[in-house]
Design an enzyme around this catalytic site. Structure first.
Site, PDB file in Angstrom:
ATOM      1  N   MET A   1       0.801  -1.226   0.000  1.00  0.00           N
ATOM      2  CA  MET A   1       0.000   0.000   0.000  1.00  0.00           C
ATOM      3  C   MET A   1       0.837   1.281   0.000  1.00  0.00           C
ATOM      4  O   MET A   1       0.283   2.359  -0.161  1.00  0.00           O
ATOM      5  CB  MET A   1      -0.947   0.023   1.191  1.00  0.00           C
ATOM      6  CG  MET A   1      -0.249   0.161   2.520  1.00  0.00           C
ATOM      7  SD  MET A   1      -1.375   0.554   3.864  1.00  0.00           S
ATOM      8  CE  MET A   1      -1.646   2.287   3.557  1.00  0.00           C
ATOM      9  N   TYR A   2       2.141   1.189   0.186  1.00  0.00           N
ATOM     10  CA  TYR A   2       2.992   2.392   0.244  1.00  0.00           C
ATOM     11  C   TYR A   2       3.163   3.012  -1.125  1.00  0.00           C
ATOM     12  O   TYR A   2       3.153   2.301  -2.118  1.00  0.00           O
ATOM     13  CB  TYR A   2       4.380   2.038   0.784  1.00  0.00           C
ATOM     14  CG  TYR A   2       4.444   1.672   2.241  1.00  0.00           C
ATOM     15  CD1 TYR A   2       3.387   1.868   3.111  1.00  0.00           C
ATOM     16  CD2 TYR A   2       5.595   1.098   2.750  1.00  0.00           C
ATOM     17  CE1 TYR A   2       3.481   1.515   4.445  1.00  0.00           C
ATOM     18  CE2 TYR A   2       5.695   0.743   4.085  1.00  0.00           C
ATOM     19  CZ  TYR A   2       4.636   0.950   4.924  1.00  0.00           C
ATOM     20  OH  TYR A   2       4.738   0.599   6.240  1.00  0.00           O
ATOM     21  N   PRO A   3       3.346   4.339  -1.144  1.00  0.00           N
ATOM     22  CA  PRO A   3       3.703   5.243  -0.061  1.00  0.00           C
ATOM     23  C   PRO A   3       2.487   5.697   0.748  1.00  0.00           C
ATOM     24  O   PRO A   3       1.352   5.497   0.354  1.00  0.00           O
ATOM     25  CB  PRO A   3       4.323   6.439  -0.785  1.00  0.00           C
ATOM     26  CG  PRO A   3       3.607   6.493  -2.087  1.00  0.00           C
ATOM     27  CD  PRO A   3       3.322   5.061  -2.438  1.00  0.00           C
TER      28      PRO A   3
END
Length: 141
Positions: free
Chosen positions: A52-54
């Site tokens: 799910m990053y950033p």
């Protein structure tokens, strides 16, 4: 840099790991690669990220961190680098992540891992974690 073996594995990991959750939002690719290069040159071999990053998590940038690390990783001796990433668990408001629902089940874990491997340009990760578990508590949104 001290190196330790992760219990129950053959993984030799540095005392310090580099978190990458800002890569692709606050930290651009060139700066991220410079940080990764510097960390590796100082003996840090553990690099942590998540599908799910950033952060903050948004549909427009989801996976950018792994893509940036993947471009860097493609130039490294893969056996010198420990890659840790995570599958996201249930989170209200993140319907764009894998199309929801985000149950921690075989289908979602497999889909998340396959997408992470593609972004990371590698055929394995060294440590795969659940970012947050399914809980009957109103946490994380």
């Amino acid at each position: 840099m001290r190196i330790h073996h992760l219990p129950g594995t053959d993984l030799a990991i540095s005392d310090i790991g580099l978190g990458t959750m800002t890569f692709g939002e606050q930290t651009d690719k060139a700066c991220a690669h410079a940080q990764l290069d510097h960390a590796l040159s100082e003996g840090i071999n553990l690099f942590d990220m998540a599908e799910m990053y950033p952060v903050p998590g948004r549909a427009e940038t989801q996976g950018a961190t792994e893509t940036i690390v993947g471009a860097w990783l493609a130039r490294q001796a893969r056996d010198r680098v420990i890659i840790a990433t995570k599958v996201a668990g249930p989170l209200r408001g993140f319907h764009w992540l894998r199309g929801g629902p985000l149950a921690i089940d075989l289908a979602n874990v497999r889909a998340a891992l396959e997408a992470s491997l593609k972004r990371l340009k590698t055929d394995y990760v060294d440590l795969y974690q659940i970012h947050w578990p399914s809980r009957p508590l109103p946490l994380f949104g």
